[in-house]
Design a protein around this motif. Structure first.
Motif, mmCIF file in Angstrom:
data_model
loop_
_atom_site.group_PDB
_atom_site.id
_atom_site.type_symbol
_atom_site.label_atom_id
_atom_site.label_comp_id
_atom_site.label_asym_id
_atom_site.label_seq_id
_atom_site.Cartn_x
_atom_site.Cartn_y
_atom_site.Cartn_z
ATOM 1 N N VAL A 1 -3.564 -11.856 4.915
ATOM 2 C CA VAL A 1 -4.298 -10.983 3.991
ATOM 3 C C VAL A 1 -3.543 -10.757 2.676
ATOM 4 O O VAL A 1 -4.039 -11.072 1.600
ATOM 5 N N CYS A 2 -2.338 -10.230 2.784
ATOM 6 C CA CYS A 2 -1.614 -9.785 1.587
ATOM 7 C C CYS A 2 -1.220 -10.919 0.646
ATOM 8 O O CYS A 2 -1.106 -10.704 -0.565
ATOM 9 N N LEU A 3 -0.988 -12.098 1.184
ATOM 10 C CA LEU A 3 -0.534 -13.195 0.348
ATOM 11 C C LEU A 3 -1.672 -14.088 -0.145
ATOM 12 O O LEU A 3 -1.430 -15.152 -0.707
ATOM 13 N N GLN A 4 -2.899 -13.640 0.062
ATOM 14 C CA GLN A 4 -4.018 -14.326 -0.566
ATOM 15 C C GLN A 4 -4.045 -13.975 -2.049
ATOM 16 O O GLN A 4 -3.620 -12.892 -2.451
ATOM 17 N N HIS B 1 -6.921 -7.255 -1.768
ATOM 18 C CA HIS B 1 -7.411 -5.916 -2.078
ATOM 19 C C HIS B 1 -6.782 -4.943 -1.086
ATOM 20 O O HIS B 1 -7.160 -4.913 0.086
ATOM 21 N N GLU B 2 -5.842 -4.175 -1.547
ATOM 22 C CA GLU B 2 -5.106 -3.295 -0.648
ATOM 23 C C GLU B 2 -5.974 -2.147 -0.146
ATOM 24 O O GLU B 2 -6.942 -1.727 -0.793
ATOM 25 N N ILE B 3 -5.610 -1.635 1.026
ATOM 26 C CA ILE B 3 -6.364 -0.558 1.655
ATOM 27 C C ILE B 3 -6.414 0.679 0.773
ATOM 28 O O ILE B 3 -7.402 1.423 0.789
ATOM 29 N N ALA B 4 -5.388 0.881 -0.039
ATOM 30 C CA ALA B 4 -5.340 2.048 -0.923
ATOM 31 C C ALA B 4 -6.495 2.083 -1.920
ATOM 32 O O ALA B 4 -6.783 3.127 -2.518
ATOM 33 N N ARG B 5 -7.194 0.949 -2.086
ATOM 34 C CA ARG B 5 -8.336 0.910 -2.993
ATOM 35 C C ARG B 5 -9.561 1.626 -2.423
ATOM 36 O O ARG B 5 -10.535 1.874 -3.133
#
Length: 393
Positions: free
Chosen positions: A335-338, A342-346
């Motif tokens: 997920v994160c390195l795509q 879009h981080e959860i904080a959004r």
């Protein structure tokens, strides 16, 4: 392969092919691989293929596979009307005709109202003339059987069951959901009315195989019957005569052959008291570790802010069913390195995801918990550096 009959006496294979999770090749379905798997299943006696309008590329793939192999008469196609999109009577025909075109057929064997969660959704369709529409399509031979797929609580399932003279239904059911959703009570109520029941999520989106706690895996490995986790789950289901067909999202030929073997040899009455005790032990170990009861069905998607909700919950559960570092590593890697992360904080807590969740999860609350555990502050610092330097793209 063994079979159990529908209301008209037509045989349905104990094992059905769930076509929601065909392997992707880039952004598209790997059609050649899917064809090999589907045709292996059909040659093994599977005659029920389940797809839906909203499964990306699935209906088209099923249609193409059937056309390539000239096997329409050998299979039953089940697909679903996206009733949540329907705003007018004309829209019903528009979606149905598009599905016929995608599937390259002029009739649907088993047609479902997709994801009914309460009677209100069915009442809305009735106001748009769905009952008359079904009657016309059946009379014309374009629909052979009409049913519904359900996500909701038991009492609501029982109400929907009584709201129409259904030919069949589809429910989420497995040894972890024995008393949730439609549950065993709903299963038995449908069977008492002579309504065949198709089972989805028999492995909870793979959770009852891939994300079993280590203690549960140990129990299974030590059992003298030497069954796989999937085999325990399938045999528990087929032990129940009320179960007509169990869908499996098979994505390897080996998996197809193994499931066909089990469906060919299983017998009602073979489960012993020791077997049931084994299932109860596994269930208890899972309950001790699971953080979020997400099946990965994807109905919560797309998120308006682009958050990959199922992936977040999958990795969050991974931290507790297997290893904490493993779950975090999976989240970073998948997920994160795509490029488009879009981080959860959004999350703006709009609640759209929760309104569509079949499991009725508190997604917003659980996302906050997942974010805190999946990406502690030192992970976030490292991730910002990696992304700023564009190290992976």
């Amino acid at each position: 392969m063994q079979y159990r009959n529908d209301r008209s006496g037509n045989p349905i294979s104990l094992l059905g092919f769930g076509c929601m999770r065909f392997t992707k090749k880039g952004n598209s379905i790997d059609l050649d691989k899917a064809e090999q798997e589907v045709m292996t299943a059909i040659r093994g006696g599977v005659n029920y293929l389940d797809t839906a309008y909203i499964y990306p590329g699935s209906e088209v793939a099923v249609g193409e596979i059937i056309k390539r192999n000239d096997c329409r008469k050998r299979v039953n196609i089940a697909t679903k009307l996206p009733q949540y999109y329907i705003k007018s009577e004309k829209a019903i025909d528009r979606y149905f005709n598009e599905q016929l075109e995608r599937l390259q057929t002029d009739y649907i064997d088993y047609y479902l109202m997709h994801m009914l969660t309460d009677v209100a959704a069915w009442d809305k369709l009735k106001e748009l003339g769905i009952e008359q529409w079904i009657e016309q399509k059946k009379k014309a031979g374009q629909i052979r059987n009409i049913g519904f797929s359900f996500h909701g609580n038991t009492e609501m399932f029982l109400q929907i069951l009584e709201a129409y003279d259904w030919d069949f239904c589809q429910i989420q059911y497995n040894y972890m959901d024995e008393h949730t959703q439609a549950g065993r009570k709903g299963l038995q109520a449908a069977a008492a009315k002579g309504i065949p029941v198709i089972i989805m999520e028999p492995l909870r989106g793979g959770k009852l195989v891939d994300l079993l706690p280590e203690k549960a895996k140990g129990l299974i490995a030590a059992n003298p019957k030497k069954r796989t986790p999937a085999e325990w789950a399938f045999r528990w289901l087929w032990e129940q005569p009320e179960v007509t067909c169990v869908l499996s999202g098979m994505n390897s030929v080996e998996m197809v052959n193994e499931n066909v073997r089990i469906a060919s040899e299983v017998q009602i009455g073979e489960f012993t008291e020791t077997d049931y005790a084994m299932i109860e032990q596994i269930r208890q170990e899972i309950q001790n570790t699971l953080k979020v009861g997400c099946t990965g069905c994807g109905y919560c998607m797309p998120c308006p802010k682009g958050i990959d909700i199922p992936a977040a919950f999958r990795c969050y559960n991974h931290m507790y069913t297997e290893k904490r570092g493993g779950g975090r590593h999976e989240y970073l890697q998948t997920v994160c390195l795509q490029k488009e992360f879009h981080e959860i904080a959004r999350c703006v807590e709009c609640g759209k995801c929760e309104s569509h969740c079949p499991q009725h999860l508190e997604i917003r609350k659980k996302l906050k918990e997942a974010d805190k555990e999946l990406l502690p502050f030192y992970y976030k610092i490292g991730l910002k550096i990696v992304r700023k330097l564009h190290l992976f793209w």
